[in-house]
Design an enzyme around this catalytic site. Structure first.
Site, PDB file in Angstrom:
ATOM      1  N   THR A  28       0.825  -1.213   0.000  1.00  0.00           N
ATOM      2  CA  THR A  28       0.000   0.000   0.000  1.00  0.00           C
ATOM      3  C   THR A  28       0.859   1.263   0.000  1.00  0.00           C
ATOM      4  OG1 THR A  28      -0.326  -0.419   2.350  1.00  0.00           O
ATOM      5  CG2 THR A  28      -2.196  -0.800   0.951  1.00  0.00           C
ATOM      6  N   PRO A  33      -3.436  -0.010  -4.281  1.00  0.00           N
ATOM      7  CA  PRO A  33      -4.589  -0.197  -3.410  1.00  0.00           C
ATOM      8  C   PRO A  33      -4.981  -1.665  -3.363  1.00  0.00           C
ATOM      9  CG  PRO A  33      -5.285   0.701  -5.529  1.00  0.00           C
ATOM     10  CD  PRO A  33      -3.792   0.542  -5.595  1.00  0.00           C
ATOM     11  N   ASP A  34      -5.535  -2.083  -2.263  1.00  0.00           N
ATOM     12  CA  ASP A  34      -6.059  -3.435  -2.154  1.00  0.00           C
ATOM     13  C   ASP A  34      -7.326  -3.495  -3.014  1.00  0.00           C
ATOM     14  OD1 ASP A  34      -7.037  -5.884  -1.463  1.00  0.00           O
ATOM     15  OD2 ASP A  34      -6.897  -5.573   0.700  1.00  0.00           O
ATOM     16  N   PHE A  35      -7.356  -4.374  -4.007  1.00  0.00           N
ATOM     17  CA  PHE A  35      -8.528  -4.369  -4.907  1.00  0.00           C
ATOM     18  C   PHE A  35      -9.801  -4.762  -4.170  1.00  0.00           C
ATOM     19  CE2 PHE A  35      -6.722  -8.645  -5.570  1.00  0.00           C
ATOM     20  CZ  PHE A  35      -7.829  -9.420  -5.286  1.00  0.00           C
ATOM     21  N   ARG A  36      -9.621  -5.324  -2.975  1.00  0.00           N
ATOM     22  CA  ARG A  36     -10.810  -5.679  -2.194  1.00  0.00           C
ATOM     23  C   ARG A  36     -11.488  -4.456  -1.590  1.00  0.00           C
ATOM     24  NH1 ARG A  36      -7.134  -9.328  -0.931  1.00  0.00           N
ATOM     25  NH2 ARG A  36      -7.454 -11.397  -1.788  1.00  0.00           N
ATOM     26  N   ASN A 104       1.039 -11.117  -2.591  1.00  0.00           N
ATOM     27  CA  ASN A 104       0.924 -10.060  -3.603  1.00  0.00           C
ATOM     28  C   ASN A 104       1.392 -10.545  -4.972  1.00  0.00           C
ATOM     29  OD1 ASN A 104       0.038  -8.503  -1.505  1.00  0.00           O
ATOM     30  ND2 ASN A 104       2.012  -7.508  -1.157  1.00  0.00           N
ATOM     31  N   ASP A 106       2.409  -8.248  -7.412  1.00  0.00           N
ATOM     32  CA  ASP A 106       2.958  -7.054  -8.059  1.00  0.00           C
ATOM     33  C   ASP A 106       4.453  -7.126  -8.377  1.00  0.00           C
ATOM     34  OD1 ASP A 106       4.214  -6.569  -5.510  1.00  0.00           O
ATOM     35  OD2 ASP A 106       2.374  -5.576  -4.849  1.00  0.00           O
ATOM     36  N   HIS A 121       0.215 -16.319  -4.905  1.00  0.00           N
ATOM     37  CA  HIS A 121      -0.843 -16.016  -5.870  1.00  0.00           C
ATOM     38  C   HIS A 121      -0.299 -15.662  -7.252  1.00  0.00           C
ATOM     39  CE1 HIS A 121      -3.581 -15.059  -2.184  1.00  0.00           C
ATOM     40  NE2 HIS A 121      -3.544 -16.333  -2.454  1.00  0.00           N
ATOM     41  N   ASN A 213       0.899  -5.192  12.044  1.00  0.00           N
ATOM     42  CA  ASN A 213      -0.291  -4.798  11.302  1.00  0.00           C
ATOM     43  C   ASN A 213      -0.894  -3.564  11.963  1.00  0.00           C
ATOM     44  OD1 ASN A 213      -1.773  -5.745   8.990  1.00  0.00           O
ATOM     45  ND2 ASN A 213      -3.517  -6.037  10.350  1.00  0.00           N
TER      46      ASN A 213
END
Ligand code: ZN
Length: 238
Positions: A28, A33-36, A104, A106, A121, A213
Site C-alpha cells: 500500500t 490499493p487493495d482491490f478488495r 501479492n 505485483d 498467488h 499490522n
C-alpha cells in the site's frame, strides 16, 4: 524507539533464519490499493465485484472485460518498491532472511532485489497461453489492447491464481518448508482473514512469531510479539 520494535530488532540481529510472510498491506505504501477495498467509484464503473471478475469462470466467459479490469486495477504504472521491500531485500543479502512468502502479485519484492520470493498467488509479470501453456512476455497482456492471443489461438492469461483456482502446490510446499523451519517469523500487512494466510502460520513451530499490522488480527493472542504500527515505519527502524 518503541519497546516492541526494539525487541523485533534484537531478534533479527541475533538470527540468520528469519522468514517474512506478507499481504496486501506491504504494497500500500507503494501506491497499490487493495482491490478488495471497493469504493464508490468502483460501483459506477464495474458491473461485477472484483472477486467475480478475478475468477476462473469469469475469465473463461468474458476475457475482454477481465482485461479491462486487469489493465486498470492490477497493473499500476510507475510503482516502486517501498522501504519494507527494500529492507527485506537487504536482510536477505546480509544472510539473515531466508525467504519472503507473499500473497501479492505485483513483483515488488523482486524489484527491490529479493531473490527467494514465494508468490502464493503468482505474478502479473508472467503470462502464458491458457490452452497450450506457452509462456509469453507480460508486456502485451498488461499494456496492450483487447484480449491477447497465442499463436495457437488460445487466450493468453496472467500467471496469477484466480478465484476458484488452486494454489501452486510446489510453491505452497516450499513456503511451508521455510515457515516450519524459521526461527523468527514476521507476518506483516495482512489481516490474516484470507485463505491461505492463517493456515500457513500454523506450520510455524518457533517462539518468535511477530505480527506487524495496523489493526488487530485474529492471531494477535497467538503471537509472541504484536506491533500495531505502520509496516514501512517499523521496517525503517529495524
Ligand atoms: Zn497457445
Amino acid at each position: 524507539m518503541d519497546e516492541n520494535i526494539r525487541t523485533l530488532k534484537k531478534w533479527i540481529d541475533e538470527s540468520d533464519n528469519v522468514v517474512f510472510f506478507g499481504g496486501a498491506g506491504v504494497s500500500t505504501e507503494s501506491g497499490i490499493p487493495d482491490f478488495r477495498s471497493v469504493d464508490g467509484l468502483y460501483n459506477q464503473k464495474w458491473k461485477y465485484p472484483p472477486e467475480t471478475i478475478l475468477s476462473h469462470s469469469f475469465f473463461e466467459r468474458d476475457p475482454e472485460e477481465y482485461y479491462h479490469f486487469h489493465r486498470e486495477k492490477l497493473v499500476i504504472d510507475g510503482v516502486k518498491p517501498n522501504r519494507t521491500h527494500m529492507r527485506l531485500a537487504q536482510l536477505e543479502q546480509e544472510g539473515k532472511l531466508r525467504a519472503v512468502v507473499t500473497q501479492n502479485i505485483d513483483g515488488l519484492h523482486q524489484a527491490a532485489g529479493s531473490k527467494t520470493v514465494l508468490e502464493l498467488h503468482g505474478s502479473i509479470w508472467r503470462a502464458y497461453c491458457s490452452k497450450c501453456r506457452r509462456p509469453y512476455p507480460a508486456e502485451q497482456m498488461n499494456h496492450g489492447e483487447g484480449v491477447p492471443r497465442c499463436v495457437c489461438g488460445g487466450v493468453i492469461r496472467p500467471d496469477i491464481v484466480l478465484y476458484e483456482e488452486p494454489l501452486d502446490q510446489n510453491i505452497l510446499s516450499e513456503a511451508i518448508h521455510y515457515i516450519r523451519h524459521a526461527e523468527v517469523l514476521i507476518v506483516g500487512g495482512t489481516s490474516l482473514n484470507v485463505y491461505p494466510a492463517a493456515g500457513l502460520i500454523n506450520y510455524y513451530r518457533g517462539n518468535k512469531l511477530v505480527l506487524v499490522n495496523r489493526s488487530a488480527t485474529p492471531y494477535d493472542s497467538y503471537a509472541d510479539l504484536v506491533i500495531h504500527d505502520n509496516l514501512g515505519k517499523v521496517f525503517s527502524e529495524i
